[in-house]
Motif scaffolding. Structure first.
Motif, PDB file in Angstrom:
ATOM      1  N   MET A 213      -8.210   8.812 -11.807  1.00 45.36           N
ATOM      2  CA  MET A 213      -7.594   8.098 -10.685  1.00 45.36           C
ATOM      3  C   MET A 213      -8.172   8.583  -9.358  1.00 45.36           C
ATOM      4  O   MET A 213      -8.302   7.818  -8.405  1.00 45.36           O
ATOM      5  CB  MET A 213      -6.071   8.300 -10.695  1.00 45.36           C
ATOM      6  CG  MET A 213      -5.369   7.532 -11.806  1.00 45.36           C
ATOM      7  SD  MET A 213      -3.636   8.019 -11.992  1.00 45.36           S
ATOM      8  CE  MET A 213      -2.894   7.184 -10.592  1.00 45.36           C
TER       9      MET A 213
ATOM     10  N   ALA B  42       4.129   5.643  -5.673  1.00 48.15           N
ATOM     11  CA  ALA B  42       4.124   5.578  -7.135  1.00 48.15           C
ATOM     12  C   ALA B  42       3.162   6.586  -7.752  1.00 48.15           C
ATOM     13  O   ALA B  42       3.334   6.975  -8.908  1.00 48.15           O
ATOM     14  CB  ALA B  42       3.777   4.167  -7.599  1.00 48.15           C
ATOM     15  N   VAL B  43       2.140   7.028  -6.989  1.00 44.54           N
ATOM     16  CA  VAL B  43       1.235   8.050  -7.541  1.00 44.54           C
ATOM     17  C   VAL B  43       1.992   9.368  -7.701  1.00 44.54           C
ATOM     18  O   VAL B  43       1.883  10.053  -8.718  1.00 44.54           O
ATOM     19  CB  VAL B  43      -0.011   8.235  -6.644  1.00 44.54           C
ATOM     20  CG1 VAL B  43      -0.786   9.479  -7.053  1.00 44.54           C
ATOM     21  CG2 VAL B  43      -0.922   7.018  -6.756  1.00 44.54           C
TER      22      VAL B  43
ATOM     23  N   MET C  20       0.822  -1.206   0.000  1.00 46.67           N
ATOM     24  CA  MET C  20       0.000   0.000   0.000  1.00 46.67           C
ATOM     25  C   MET C  20       0.864   1.267   0.000  1.00 46.67           C
ATOM     26  O   MET C  20       0.561   2.233  -0.684  1.00 46.67           O
ATOM     27  CB  MET C  20      -0.973  -0.005   1.189  1.00 46.67           C
ATOM     28  CG  MET C  20      -2.025  -1.110   1.122  1.00 46.67           C
ATOM     29  SD  MET C  20      -2.801  -1.357  -0.492  1.00 46.67           S
ATOM     30  CE  MET C  20      -3.867   0.073  -0.596  1.00 46.67           C
TER      31      MET C  20
ATOM     32  N   VAL D 101      -6.316  11.703 -16.850  1.00 48.91           N
ATOM     33  CA  VAL D 101      -5.755  10.581 -16.084  1.00 48.91           C
ATOM     34  C   VAL D 101      -5.923  10.812 -14.587  1.00 48.91           C
ATOM     35  O   VAL D 101      -6.431   9.957 -13.864  1.00 48.91           O
ATOM     36  CB  VAL D 101      -4.257  10.391 -16.425  1.00 48.91           C
ATOM     37  CG1 VAL D 101      -3.605   9.395 -15.467  1.00 48.91           C
ATOM     38  CG2 VAL D 101      -4.098   9.924 -17.858  1.00 48.91           C
TER      39      VAL D 101
ATOM     40  N   GLY E 120       3.889   1.465  -1.221  1.00 51.05           N
ATOM     41  CA  GLY E 120       4.449   1.520  -2.569  1.00 51.05           C
ATOM     42  C   GLY E 120       3.473   2.140  -3.547  1.00 51.05           C
ATOM     43  O   GLY E 120       3.851   2.944  -4.403  1.00 51.05           O
ATOM     44  N   SER E 121       2.166   1.793  -3.393  1.00 48.31           N
ATOM     45  CA  SER E 121       1.169   2.349  -4.313  1.00 48.31           C
ATOM     46  C   SER E 121       1.021   3.856  -4.108  1.00 48.31           C
ATOM     47  O   SER E 121       0.747   4.595  -5.048  1.00 48.31           O
ATOM     48  CB  SER E 121      -0.183   1.651  -4.111  1.00 48.31           C
ATOM     49  OG  SER E 121      -0.885   2.237  -3.025  1.00 48.31           O
TER      50      SER E 121
ATOM     51  N   SER F  65       4.879   6.420 -11.310  1.00 49.53           N
ATOM     52  CA  SER F  65       5.529   5.194 -11.786  1.00 49.53           C
ATOM     53  C   SER F  65       4.590   3.991 -11.797  1.00 49.53           C
ATOM     54  O   SER F  65       5.038   2.868 -11.957  1.00 49.53           O
ATOM     55  CB  SER F  65       6.794   4.899 -10.967  1.00 49.53           C
ATOM     56  OG  SER F  65       6.509   4.871  -9.595  1.00 49.53           O
ATOM     57  N   HIS F  66       3.271   4.206 -11.612  1.00 49.96           N
ATOM     58  CA  HIS F  66       2.328   3.116 -11.893  1.00 49.96           C
ATOM     59  C   HIS F  66       2.348   2.877 -13.399  1.00 49.96           C
ATOM     60  O   HIS F  66       2.337   3.827 -14.183  1.00 49.96           O
ATOM     61  CB  HIS F  66       0.912   3.516 -11.455  1.00 49.96           C
ATOM     62  CG  HIS F  66       0.672   3.345  -9.985  1.00 49.96           C
ATOM     63  ND1 HIS F  66       0.641   2.116  -9.385  1.00 49.96           N
ATOM     64  CD2 HIS F  66       0.474   4.249  -9.004  1.00 49.96           C
ATOM     65  CE1 HIS F  66       0.418   2.261  -8.092  1.00 49.96           C
ATOM     66  NE2 HIS F  66       0.330   3.551  -7.821  1.00 49.96           N
ATOM     67  N   PHE F  67       2.383   1.585 -13.787  1.00 48.97           N
ATOM     68  CA  PHE F  67       2.530   1.277 -15.214  1.00 48.97           C
ATOM     69  C   PHE F  67       1.293   1.663 -16.012  1.00 48.97           C
ATOM     70  O   PHE F  67       0.181   1.365 -15.617  1.00 48.97           O
ATOM     71  CB  PHE F  67       2.784  -0.212 -15.416  1.00 48.97           C
ATOM     72  CG  PHE F  67       4.010  -0.693 -14.712  1.00 48.97           C
ATOM     73  CD1 PHE F  67       5.238  -0.101 -14.952  1.00 48.97           C
ATOM     74  CD2 PHE F  67       3.937  -1.743 -13.810  1.00 48.97           C
ATOM     75  CE1 PHE F  67       6.374  -0.543 -14.299  1.00 48.97           C
ATOM     76  CE2 PHE F  67       5.068  -2.191 -13.151  1.00 48.97           C
ATOM     77  CZ  PHE F  67       6.287  -1.588 -13.391  1.00 48.97           C
ATOM     78  N   ASP F  68       1.501   2.304 -17.161  1.00 48.17           N
ATOM     79  CA  ASP F  68       0.378   2.501 -18.092  1.00 48.17           C
ATOM     80  C   ASP F  68       0.773   1.935 -19.454  1.00 48.17           C
ATOM     81  O   ASP F  68       1.885   1.459 -19.640  1.00 48.17           O
ATOM     82  CB  ASP F  68      -0.044   3.980 -18.173  1.00 48.17           C
ATOM     83  CG  ASP F  68       1.126   4.876 -18.515  1.00 48.17           C
ATOM     84  OD1 ASP F  68       2.124   4.372 -19.055  1.00 48.17           O
ATOM     85  OD2 ASP F  68       1.053   6.087 -18.233  1.00 48.17           O
TER      86      ASP F  68
ATOM     87  N   TRP G 106      -3.317   9.064  -1.942  1.00 44.91           N
ATOM     88  CA  TRP G 106      -3.457   9.209  -3.406  1.00 44.91           C
ATOM     89  C   TRP G 106      -4.092  10.550  -3.717  1.00 44.91           C
ATOM     90  O   TRP G 106      -3.655  11.261  -4.618  1.00 44.91           O
ATOM     91  CB  TRP G 106      -4.357   8.124  -3.995  1.00 44.91           C
ATOM     92  CG  TRP G 106      -3.853   6.729  -3.885  1.00 44.91           C
ATOM     93  CD1 TRP G 106      -2.566   6.332  -3.644  1.00 44.91           C
ATOM     94  CD2 TRP G 106      -4.625   5.525  -4.014  1.00 44.91           C
ATOM     95  NE1 TRP G 106      -2.505   4.959  -3.613  1.00 44.91           N
ATOM     96  CE2 TRP G 106      -3.734   4.433  -3.832  1.00 44.91           C
ATOM     97  CE3 TRP G 106      -5.961   5.269  -4.259  1.00 44.91           C
ATOM     98  CZ2 TRP G 106      -4.164   3.118  -3.900  1.00 44.91           C
ATOM     99  CZ3 TRP G 106      -6.397   3.948  -4.327  1.00 44.91           C
ATOM    100  CH2 TRP G 106      -5.495   2.887  -4.147  1.00 44.91           C
TER     101      TRP G 106
ATOM    102  N   ASP H 259       5.345   9.710  -7.896  1.00 48.37           N
ATOM    103  CA  ASP H 259       6.416   9.510  -8.886  1.00 48.37           C
ATOM    104  C   ASP H 259       5.881   9.265 -10.285  1.00 48.37           C
ATOM    105  O   ASP H 259       6.650   9.185 -11.226  1.00 48.37           O
ATOM    106  CB  ASP H 259       7.243   8.252  -8.532  1.00 48.37           C
ATOM    107  CG  ASP H 259       7.961   8.396  -7.226  1.00 48.37           C
ATOM    108  OD1 ASP H 259       8.043   9.524  -6.723  1.00 48.37           O
ATOM    109  OD2 ASP H 259       8.430   7.366  -6.695  1.00 48.37           O
TER     110      ASP H 259
END
Lengths: 164, 434
Positions: A96, A64-65, A58, A92, A60-61, A69-72, A140, A67
């Motif tokens: 989110m 990543a928001v 959690m 986007v 990490g998630s 760096s969540h994969f798209d 987030w 950064d």
């Protein structure tokens, strides 16, 4: 605000690294206790590792928001002008944000449900793990707010500067 | 709602969100929302509780550890030792550095369970070296990315651990089953490099002396026994996959920190942080993918899918082809682990219906998804290799296509001849197979 978010981001990053290091310990103890007899067989090791793991995911998630760096997936051509970039980013980040709101609203119910439960092995209150979900929603939302502000700034840029 | 309506709604929303570049993990979660809100029996708390259930798993814990051990191998410069060994063994063949690239990928695959760590570690060593010797950048990048896919086929493998945990298939048996197809892909790739080298006149290096070979072997031997420890430990019942992954971490840390002294405390911290971040991002996606998969199962979509296909995918070969195709397509768009969670559960009844062996089904799935690591738009290994080679992904696609064709042949052989994957586990660990 940016300063606060940057500090919060640093804090999360440190916690993440420490948790990852800690995660090694209970599993190692588990192996040692089975094969050496030097230490007693703790029954909480597996549970401790799993709960630590949930927090790692959690946190990490959340990081990543900020950064991004969540994969798209790259299907459409990349936006070129600042206006296009701002608009694409806005789509986007606002989308989110919907999931962030869902996590805050329903994560609260989920955490309340956890507050009346204790874990099976070590007996700790489940709120201490379930709280990671609404907290993720709030974090987030904070980081997305920062991204959305950046998108709006891009949108407001006069079109003449975009030729560069 | 009928299974058809539900899958149309969920996959439809997911597809739209993916196209406008919503991150895959968020898109999977958001795609669950309409159904959760429409159906009176459900509500969005289900999304969160399904995510929690999927994370609360001892087996998945091995994922960050396998990533960590691979990154430690890179940071401790163990990868360089593997390159030296590969150079002494195959450097003299036509396309020397290309052959080295493939062989070192096979060695690294045996040491780690992560293809992306492999692409990053080997790519940063081999791509600049190959470019310097006059290899075309697009070929260099393509062969590095394609060879890295062996990381999840040759044991240990993160994908097999996830698959085994999700579908209750023996992970030890899957590891053994991956050896033959993994080595076959390696040999096919070496053949491809050979043809390229002949056509494009790539340089040939001098054959290493026996002395050089043994000195390289001595330098790498401690790293090379890692697979024996991990796979042997799991198959022999000494430890669980998660425990084995921690042993891999401790072993890599001991090699880097104590034996070779290439890993300081500062590097260790940086590797710890990078591995946690990377695995957390892909693991987060497992949660939303699990909720997505749970909803599909709740509306009995997998059963409806089998019913719809019952007319023509009844034999093991036609079912195998269909399964491979489905995984190859979804592998183009999403990460392999969520793909296993979503498609694995949809396709499982189809495989059972056709009488496929669970390990055969698993290997077809894992190999197809490994190929997804190099297929655009979402091919992580190709993206990593291309960014190291400083070339646009589009420019590499022709070479990727040629190399991938050779690899698809292996997949086809695995589909048609199940014994290719089944004979090794039957030989060594029959108790896991039958």
């Amino acid at each position: 605000m940016t300063k606060f978010l940057a500090g919060y981001h640093r804090l999360l990053t440190t916690v993440l690294t420490v948790l990852m290091g800690l995660l090694i310990i209970p599993v190692t103890l588990q192996i040692l206790s089975r094969y050496t007899g030097l230490i007693p067989r703790y029954i909480w090791t597996e549970e401790a590792a799993r709960f630590c793991f949930v927090w790692i995911i959690m946190i990490g998630s959340m990081i990543a928001v900020r950064d991004r760096s969540h994969f798209d997936v790259d299907l459409l051509p990349h936006p070129k002008t600042p206006r296009q970039k701002g608009l694409a980013g806005l789509v986007v980040h606002l989308t989110m944000l919907v999931l962030a709101v869902v996590f805050i609203r329903y994560g609260y119910d989920f955490a309340k449900f956890g507050a009346i439960q204790s874990s099976e092995m070590s007996g700790i209150n489940m709120l201490s793990i379930y709280i990671a979900f609404p907290l993720a929603g709030v974090t987030w939302a904070l980081f997305l707010g920062e991204n959305i502000a950046a998108d709006v700034r891009l949108l407001r840029q006069p079109a003449t500067e975009s030729s560069a | 709602m009928s299974p058809g309506e539900v899958s149309l709604l969920m996959f439809g929303v997911f597809a739209v969100l993916i196209v406008v570049r919503i991150p895959v993990s968020f898109a999977l979660g958001l795609a669950c929302l309409p159904v959760l809100l429409i159906d009176n029996r459900l509500n969005p708390v289900v999304l969160i509780s399904e995510m929690w259930k999927s994370y609360n798993s001892f087996i998945l814990l091995s994922v960050p550890f396998f990533v960590l051990s691979a990154n430690l191998m890179n940071a401790a410069r163990i990868t360089e030792r593997l390159v030296t060994l590969a150079r002494a063994s195959v450097g003299h063949l036509p396309g020397g550095l290309g052959q080295i690239n493939v062989v070192v990928s096979m060695l690294f695959a045996g040491v780690s369970g992560s293809s992306t760590a492999e692409a990053a570690g080997i790519g940063s060593l081999m791509i600049p070296a190959m470019k310097k010797q006059g290899y075309d950048t697009s070929f260099t990048v393509a062969i590095t990315a394609c060879a890295a896919t062996m990381g999840v086929i040759i044991p240990p493998s993160i994908l097999m651990v996830v698959w085994g945990g999700l579908m209750s298939v023996s992970i030890g048996a899957m590891f053994l089953a991956g050896v033959v197809p993994g080595v076959m892909i390696g040999l096919f790739l070496m053949g491809t490099v050979y043809v390229y080298a002949k056509v494009r006149r790539y340089p040939v290096a001098q054959r290493a002396s026996a002395k050089e070979f043994f000195s390289a072997l001595r330098g790498a031997i401690l790293a090379l026994i890692t697979p024996a420890i991990i796979v042997g430990g799991i198959v022999g019942g000494f430890f669980t996959p998660t425990e084995a992954s921690v042993i891999a971490v401790l072993y890599a840390a001991a090699l880097g920190g104590v034996v070779y002294r290439t890993l300081g405390r500062k590097e260790f911290g940086a590797v710890l942080h990078e591995s946690a971040r990377l695995s957390a991002v892909s693991l987060f996606c497992i949660g939303t993918a699990s909720a997505f998969g749970w909803l599909l199962a709740y509306y009995r979509v997998p059963q409806a899918f089998v019913g719809a296909l019952s007319g023509w995918a009844t034999g093991p070969i036609s079912a195998g082809l269909l399964i491979a195709l489905a995984f190859l397509i979804i592998g183009c768009f999403i990460d392999a682990i969520p793909a296993i969670i979503i498609m694995g559960t949809i396709l499982l009844p189809l495989a059972q219906n056709a009488g496929m062996h669970p390990i055969h089904f698993a290997l077809i799935g894992v190999i197809s998804l490994a190929f997804g690591l190099v297929t655009p738009p979402y091919g992580l290994c190709l993206l990593i290799a291309a960014s190291i080679g400083q070339i646009k992904v589009v420019a590499t696609l022709k070479d990727v296509g040629i190399i991938l064709t050779a690899m698809l042949l292996v997949l086809l052989l695995v589909i048609v001849f199940p014994e290719l994957v089944l004979f090794l586990p039957r030989l060594i660990a029959p108790q896991f197979v039958d």
